[in-house]
Scaffold this motif. Structure first.
Motif, PDB file in Angstrom:
ATOM      1  N   ASP A  52       0.615  -1.487  -0.091  1.00 35.96           N
ATOM      2  CA  ASP A  52       0.112   0.170   0.450  1.00 35.96           C
ATOM      3  C   ASP A  52       0.789   1.122  -0.467  1.00 35.96           C
ATOM      4  N   ALA A  53       1.846   0.956   0.480  1.00 34.47           N
ATOM      5  CA  ALA A  53       3.235   2.861   0.856  1.00 34.47           C
ATOM      6  C   ALA A  53       3.918   2.554  -1.082  1.00 34.47           C
ATOM      7  N   TRP A  54       3.868   1.526  -1.013  1.00 27.37           N
ATOM      8  CA  TRP A  54       4.776   1.493  -2.079  1.00 27.37           C
ATOM      9  C   TRP A  54       3.787   2.171  -3.333  1.00 27.37           C
ATOM     10  N   LEU A  55       2.272   1.866  -3.275  1.00 29.36           N
ATOM     11  CA  LEU A  55       1.247   1.842  -4.721  1.00 29.36           C
ATOM     12  C   LEU A  55       0.804   3.942  -4.000  1.00 29.36           C
ATOM     13  N   ALA A  56       0.827   4.034  -3.363  1.00 26.60           N
ATOM     14  CA  ALA A  56       0.996   5.274  -2.172  1.00 26.60           C
ATOM     15  C   ALA A  56       2.058   6.468  -2.991  1.00 26.60           C
ATOM     16  N   ARG A  57       3.738   6.075  -3.031  1.00 30.20           N
ATOM     17  CA  ARG A  57       4.470   6.505  -3.464  1.00 30.20           C
ATOM     18  C   ARG A  57       4.395   6.700  -4.832  1.00 30.20           C
ATOM     19  N   LEU A  58       4.659   5.654  -5.531  1.00 30.29           N
ATOM     20  CA  LEU A  58       3.653   5.566  -6.920  1.00 30.29           C
ATOM     21  C   LEU A  58       3.344   7.058  -7.435  1.00 30.29           C
ATOM     22  N   GLU A  59       1.466   6.671  -6.781  1.00 29.09           N
ATOM     23  CA  GLU A  59       0.929   7.911  -6.895  1.00 29.09           C
ATOM     24  C   GLU A  59       1.395   9.434  -6.898  1.00 29.09           C
ATOM     25  N   ASP A  60       1.878   8.967  -5.963  1.00 25.82           N
ATOM     26  CA  ASP A  60       2.481  10.781  -5.543  1.00 25.82           C
ATOM     27  C   ASP A  60       3.028  10.960  -6.591  1.00 25.82           C
ATOM     28  N   GLU A  61       4.299  10.485  -7.398  1.00 27.55           N
ATOM     29  CA  GLU A  61       5.188  10.147  -8.355  1.00 27.55           C
ATOM     30  C   GLU A  61       4.483  10.900  -9.182  1.00 27.55           C
ATOM     31  N   HIS A  62       3.124   9.911  -9.665  1.00 23.18           N
ATOM     32  CA  HIS A  62       2.425   9.533 -10.881  1.00 23.18           C
ATOM     33  C   HIS A  62       1.904  11.773 -11.069  1.00 23.18           C
ATOM     34  N   ARG A  63       1.546  11.833  -9.678  1.00 24.61           N
ATOM     35  CA  ARG A  63       0.817  13.278  -9.790  1.00 24.61           C
ATOM     36  C   ARG A  63       2.051  14.653  -9.619  1.00 24.61           C
ATOM     37  N   ASP A  64       3.172  14.552  -9.135  1.00 23.93           N
ATOM     38  CA  ASP A  64       4.158  15.381  -8.802  1.00 23.93           C
ATOM     39  C   ASP A  64       5.236  15.124  -9.581  1.00 23.93           C
ATOM     40  N   GLU A  68       6.998  16.248 -12.454  1.00 20.95           N
ATOM     41  CA  GLU A  68       7.280  17.094 -13.487  1.00 20.95           C
ATOM     42  C   GLU A  68       8.041  17.813 -13.290  1.00 20.95           C
ATOM     43  N   LEU A  69       8.482  18.267 -15.085  1.00 21.87           N
ATOM     44  CA  LEU A  69       9.934  19.583 -15.337  1.00 21.87           C
ATOM     45  C   LEU A  69       8.787  20.094 -15.434  1.00 21.87           C
ATOM     46  N   THR A  70      10.176  22.133 -15.644  1.00 18.27           N
ATOM     47  CA  THR A  70       9.803  22.922 -15.953  1.00 18.27           C
ATOM     48  C   THR A  70      10.059  22.306 -18.248  1.00 18.27           C
ATOM     49  N   ARG A  71      10.735  22.023 -18.185  1.00 17.42           N
ATOM     50  CA  ARG A  71      11.128  21.767 -19.223  1.00 17.42           C
ATOM     51  C   ARG A  71      11.588  20.425 -19.494  1.00 17.42           C
ATOM     52  N   PHE A  72      12.058  20.636 -21.078  1.00 13.88           N
ATOM     53  CA  PHE A  72      12.921  19.096 -21.763  1.00 13.88           C
ATOM     54  C   PHE A  72      12.752  19.125 -23.034  1.00 13.88           C
ATOM     55  N   ASP A  73      14.635  18.962 -22.804  1.00 15.98           N
ATOM     56  CA  ASP A  73      14.905  18.982 -24.540  1.00 15.98           C
ATOM     57  C   ASP A  73      15.844  17.721 -24.902  1.00 15.98           C
ATOM     58  N   ARG A  74      16.639  18.129 -25.635  1.00 15.70           N
ATOM     59  CA  ARG A  74      17.383  16.919 -26.085  1.00 15.70           C
ATOM     60  C   ARG A  74      18.922  17.126 -25.152  1.00 15.70           C
ATOM     61  N   ALA A  75      18.819  18.231 -24.573  1.00 17.16           N
ATOM     62  CA  ALA A  75      20.797  18.193 -23.787  1.00 17.16           C
ATOM     63  C   ALA A  75      19.881  18.018 -22.446  1.00 17.16           C
ATOM     64  N   ASP A  76      18.635  18.389 -21.595  1.00 19.91           N
ATOM     65  CA  ASP A  76      18.557  17.389 -21.163  1.00 19.91           C
ATOM     66  C   ASP A  76      17.709  15.841 -20.809  1.00 19.91           C
ATOM     67  N   ALA A  77      17.485  15.397 -22.302  1.00 21.31           N
ATOM     68  CA  ALA A  77      17.830  13.884 -22.040  1.00 21.31           C
ATOM     69  C   ALA A  77      19.023  12.986 -22.259  1.00 21.31           C
ATOM     70  N   TRP A  78      19.537  13.856 -22.726  1.00 18.26           N
ATOM     71  CA  TRP A  78      21.239  13.979 -22.509  1.00 18.26           C
ATOM     72  C   TRP A  78      22.049  13.627 -21.184  1.00 18.26           C
ATOM     73  N   VAL A  87       2.527  20.463 -20.697  1.00 17.44           N
ATOM     74  CA  VAL A  87       2.878  20.245 -21.599  1.00 17.44           C
ATOM     75  C   VAL A  87       1.906  18.377 -22.099  1.00 17.44           C
ATOM     76  N   GLY A  88       2.643  17.599 -20.802  1.00 18.66           N
ATOM     77  CA  GLY A  88       1.994  16.375 -20.538  1.00 18.66           C
ATOM     78  C   GLY A  88       3.568  15.712 -20.617  1.00 18.66           C
ATOM     79  N   VAL A  89       3.118  14.399 -21.233  1.00 20.76           N
ATOM     80  CA  VAL A  89       4.203  13.414 -22.056  1.00 20.76           C
ATOM     81  C   VAL A  89       5.203  13.637 -22.894  1.00 20.76           C
ATOM     82  N   VAL A  90       5.937  13.610 -22.549  1.00 13.78           N
ATOM     83  CA  VAL A  90       6.884  14.177 -23.852  1.00 13.78           C
ATOM     84  C   VAL A  90       7.782  13.243 -24.254  1.00 13.78           C
TER      85      VAL A  90
END
Length: 154
Positions: free
Chosen positions: A4-16, A18-28, A125-128
């Motif tokens: 239950d704690a693992w599931l709650a942690r994963l749900e929190d990560e899913h919600r929280d 997020e990045l403010t930006r993501f480009d090719r340099a960030d991917a690297w 933006v969402g999932v990039v």
């Protein structure tokens, strides 16, 4: 950690997580950070950061195999399809959710529900992209990605 704690942690990560930006340099930077940790810890993993249109970063650490690359491909496909980490999907199934591989649902040759693929979300933006690790136990694959994403965010 309890299920239950693992599931709650994963749900929190899913919600929280997020990045403010993501480009090719960030991917690297993201892929390189995961690879540096894997080398330091001697983790035999494949590491991948990709968008829906292509691979931005890929590395296979010593001890990783072609099988890890196939797991990366299938985990990433699952995370793209559901825009959710594969660890969260796995935990939801364990908590009594729908089995993704019941007849007529997902093809196990194309999809994998095992931790290690994490969506890269950008605020507004969402999932990039999807960042994926394969080669360790499911939760450890997931944590390796989440730690690097958290550092990139902060």
């Amino acid at each position: 950690m309890t299920d239950d704690a693992w599931l709650a942690r994963l749900e929190d990560e899913h919600r929280d997580l997020e990045l403010t930006r993501f480009d090719r340099a960030d991917a690297w930077s993201l892929g390189s950070a995961i690879a540096a940790r894997a080398l330091t810890e001697s983790y035999p993993v494949a590491i991948d950061v990709r968008t829906a249109s292509g691979i931005l970063f890929h590395a296979s650490m010593p001890g990783a195999t072609a099988d890890n690359d196939d797991w990366v491909r299938r985990k990433a496909a699952t995370a793209f399809r559901f825009e959710t980490s594969t660890a969260l999907l796995e935990a939801r199934v364990a908590a009594g959710g729908r089995d993704f591989f019941e007849p007529g649902w997902l093809d196990p040759a194309e999809y994998a529900v095992a931790g290690g693929a994490v969506p890269v979300r950008v605020v507004g933006v969402g999932v990039v992209a999807i960042a994926t690790v394969s080669g360790l136990p499911s939760a450890d694959d997931h944590d390796l990605v989440v730690r690097a994403l958290t550092r990139l965010r902060d």
